[in-house]
Design a protein around this motif. Structure first.
Motif, short mmCIF file in Angstrom:
data_model
loop_
_atom_site.label_atom_id
_atom_site.label_comp_id
_atom_site.label_asym_id
_atom_site.label_seq_id
_atom_site.Cartn_x
_atom_site.Cartn_y
_atom_site.Cartn_z
N ALA A 16 0.86 -1.19 0.00
CA ALA A 16 0.00 0.00 0.00
C ALA A 16 0.88 1.23 0.00
O ALA A 16 1.79 1.35 0.82
N VAL A 17 0.64 2.14 -0.91
CA VAL A 17 1.49 3.31 -1.10
C VAL A 17 0.77 4.54 -0.58
O VAL A 17 -0.45 4.65 -0.66
N ASP A 18 1.54 5.46 -0.02
CA ASP A 18 0.99 6.70 0.53
C ASP A 18 0.17 7.41 -0.53
O ASP A 18 0.64 7.65 -1.64
N SER A 19 -1.04 7.80 -0.17
CA SER A 19 -1.92 8.46 -1.13
C SER A 19 -1.40 9.81 -1.55
O SER A 19 -1.71 10.29 -2.62
N ALA A 20 -0.60 10.46 -0.68
CA ALA A 20 -0.12 11.79 -1.00
C ALA A 20 0.87 11.78 -2.16
O ALA A 20 1.14 12.80 -2.76
N THR A 61 18.37 0.62 7.56
CA THR A 61 19.20 1.82 7.47
C THR A 61 19.14 2.43 6.08
O THR A 61 19.10 3.66 5.92
N ILE A 62 19.11 1.58 5.07
CA ILE A 62 18.99 2.07 3.69
C ILE A 62 17.68 2.82 3.51
O ILE A 62 17.63 3.90 2.90
N VAL A 63 16.62 2.28 4.06
CA VAL A 63 15.32 2.94 3.94
C VAL A 63 15.32 4.26 4.70
O VAL A 63 14.76 5.26 4.24
N ARG A 68 11.58 10.74 1.10
CA ARG A 68 10.21 10.26 1.26
C ARG A 68 9.59 9.84 -0.07
O ARG A 68 8.85 8.85 -0.13
N HIS A 69 9.88 10.57 -1.14
CA HIS A 69 9.27 10.23 -2.42
C HIS A 69 9.86 8.95 -3.02
O HIS A 69 9.32 8.42 -4.00
N GLN A 70 10.97 8.44 -2.46
CA GLN A 70 11.55 7.19 -2.94
C GLN A 70 11.00 5.97 -2.21
O GLN A 70 11.23 4.84 -2.64
N LEU A 71 10.31 6.19 -1.11
CA LEU A 71 9.84 5.07 -0.31
C LEU A 71 8.84 4.17 -1.03
O LEU A 71 8.90 2.94 -0.90
N PRO A 72 7.87 4.72 -1.81
CA PRO A 72 6.97 3.81 -2.53
C PRO A 72 7.70 2.87 -3.49
O PRO A 72 7.31 1.71 -3.65
N THR A 73 8.77 3.35 -4.12
CA THR A 73 9.54 2.48 -5.00
C THR A 73 10.30 1.42 -4.22
O THR A 73 10.36 0.24 -4.62
N LEU A 74 10.87 1.80 -3.09
CA LEU A 74 11.58 0.83 -2.26
C LEU A 74 10.63 -0.24 -1.72
O LEU A 74 11.04 -1.38 -1.49
N SER A 83 8.04 -3.45 4.51
CA SER A 83 7.69 -3.21 5.91
C SER A 83 8.32 -1.92 6.42
O SER A 83 7.65 -1.10 7.07
N ALA A 84 9.60 -1.71 6.12
CA ALA A 84 10.28 -0.51 6.60
C ALA A 84 9.73 0.75 5.94
O ALA A 84 9.53 1.78 6.59
N ALA A 85 9.47 0.68 4.63
CA ALA A 85 8.97 1.85 3.91
C ALA A 85 7.57 2.24 4.39
O ALA A 85 7.26 3.43 4.53
N GLN A 86 6.73 1.25 4.64
CA GLN A 86 5.39 1.55 5.13
C GLN A 86 5.44 2.25 6.49
O GLN A 86 4.69 3.19 6.75
N ARG A 87 6.31 1.78 7.35
CA ARG A 87 6.41 2.40 8.68
C ARG A 87 6.83 3.86 8.59
O ARG A 87 6.33 4.71 9.32
#
Length: 432
Positions: A16-20, A61-63, A68-74, A83-87
């Motif tokens: 699930a990716v951030d709606s923003a 640590t990489i995450v 922030r805008h790279q987290l959906p891709t990660l 799991s880390a990106a969602q948190r």
């Protein structure tokens, strides 16, 4: 038997990716894991490649080092990254306006796991017109899932707190814009861990809180009528009173408020008076009325250590600034005072006058160490006297440069001395 029968069924990773980050749309991605990760021996996952072999701590640590805008891709890389990106995506949800708010609330309402990651949430709408009951129901469902929420800032207006009754979270910091009525009071009473509370809005139906509510409240901001009944009996130390119009800055209002603040179980050490002028018309404050209103404060709370007077378009003249000198004289423990105004034509923005204010007020109150004025902050230096923060920073930079030059000179002397010793030793060897 075919070897294909030994292979496990396809497994999908739901992300699930951030709606923003996607225009307010709820995005769910399904990732088919690589066949290289499957094994017929264990019917499970075989770590292959560099990513699965890294320790989980390094992956997190990489995450953490990613934008922030790279987290959906990660989140699409692996389950650990997901799991880390969602948190991180849902830990601190930034300011969300109405166009994207619906998508975010839909995600939080439909996925309690993601909602449990939220620690900070800011919601703001420009107008409550057009908001149907379905929106408030969706808001209620979403916030009821945010069980670990600690900081909430919500600017919606109206009586939306009635939809938030029974939420599992226990806030520490709350900023709310709504109508103060029985629904708002009952909901705020549920926040037993609340330490900082700021209320913005009118009083349509006032209801006092229980005496045992908000036992950890330390900082509060709101209109005088709310503060009069909220502060007594609670360990409040910092108070900001919001006056809707300069007409409320009088000895009657501030006198009642000051006497109520004196009943705090902890000494009120910081008081800020914010004068809002919603009309936008420049108002000249009455000199004697302002001075009389200020002088009633030390009678009830003489242990103030910090005081702030902030106005909008009001005009502060020289007489008011002179009267503040008598006000600080009656506060024997005052260490800081801030007087600020947005009106650039009043006496506070006269450089000739403000340059002498700090010294004049310090003569009246010897404990005064800091004076905040529009454009600069004046600090009492032990050797230099009153100096602006900008000048002080320049002085510190000069001292650092002098120390650096002295260190460089010392290093040059040591290097030259070492070279001389080496040359002398070499000559002695030649002589022998």
């Amino acid at each position: 038997m075919s070897s294909n029968l030994l292979l496990p069924k396809k497994r999908y990773v739901e992300v699930a990716v951030d709606s923003a980050t996607d225009g307010g749309k709820t995005c769910v991605y399904y990732v088919d894991p690589s066949p290289a990760w499957l094994t017929t021996a264990t019917h499970g996952w075989t770590p292959t490649g560099i990513v699965p072999q890294l320790p989980v701590e390094l992956l997190y640590t990489i995450v953490l080092q990613s934008d922030r805008h790279q987290l959906p891709t990660l989140a699409l890389v692996s389950r650990v990254f997901c799991s880390a990106a969602q948190r991180l995506l849902f830990k601190d949800v930034p300011l969300v306006t109405l166009p994207r708010l619906i998508g975010l609330l839909s995600i939080l309402a439909s996925c309690p796991l993601l909602a449990s990651f939220v620690r900070t949430l800011v919601i703001r709408t420009t107008s409550t017109l057009g908001l149907l009951d379905g929106f408030y129901i969706l808001l209620s469902r979403a916030l009821h899932h945010t069980s670990n929420l600690k900081e909430l800032e919500i600017h919606i207006g109206g009586s939306h707190p009635k939809y938030l009754r029974g939420c599992a979270f226990r806030l520490k910091d709350l900023i709310i814009e709504a109508e103060w009525n029985a629904y708002t009071s009952n909901w705020v009473e549920e926040q037993s861990e609340l330490e900082c509370f700021s209320f913005i809005g009118p009083h349509s139906e006032y209801k006092a809180m229980r005496r045992d509510a908000l036992p950890k409240l330390r900082r509060v901001s709101g209109p005088p009528m709310m503060l009069v009944t909220l502060v007594p009996g609670r360990p409040v130390e910092r108070v900001q009173v919001n006056l809707a119009h300069p007409i409320f800055f009088n000895s009657g209002v501030l006198g009642n408020l000051s006497r109520a603040l004196a009943f705090s179980t902890s000494l009120v050490s910081d008081l800020c008076v914010l004068i809002r002028n919603t009309s936008g018309i420049t108002t000249t404050l009455d000199t004697w009325e302002i001075i009389d209103a200020l002088n009633v404060i030390p009678e009830a709370i003489p242990n103030l250590q910090a005081f702030s007077l902030v106005t909008g378009s009001c005009f502060i003249n020289r007489g008011i600034l002179t009267g503040i000198g008598g006000f600080v004289e009656r506060l024997p423990h005052l260490k800081r005072i801030d007087v600020k105004s947005k009106n650039k034509h009043d006496s506070l923005h006269d450089v000739v006058i403000t340059r002498q204010l700090a010294e004049e007020w310090h003569k009246r109150c010897k404990t005064l160490k800091t004076v905040g004025l529009p454009g600069d902050l004046w600090i009492l230096h032990r050797h230099l006297g009153w100096i602006s923060a900008q000048a002080r920073s320049e002085e510190i930079l000069k001292q650092v440069k002098r120390l650096q030059d002295r260190l460089d000179a010392t290093l040059r002397v040591e290097v030259s001395g070492s070279n001389a010793v080496a040359t002398l030793v070499e000559h002695n060897h030649d002589a022998e």
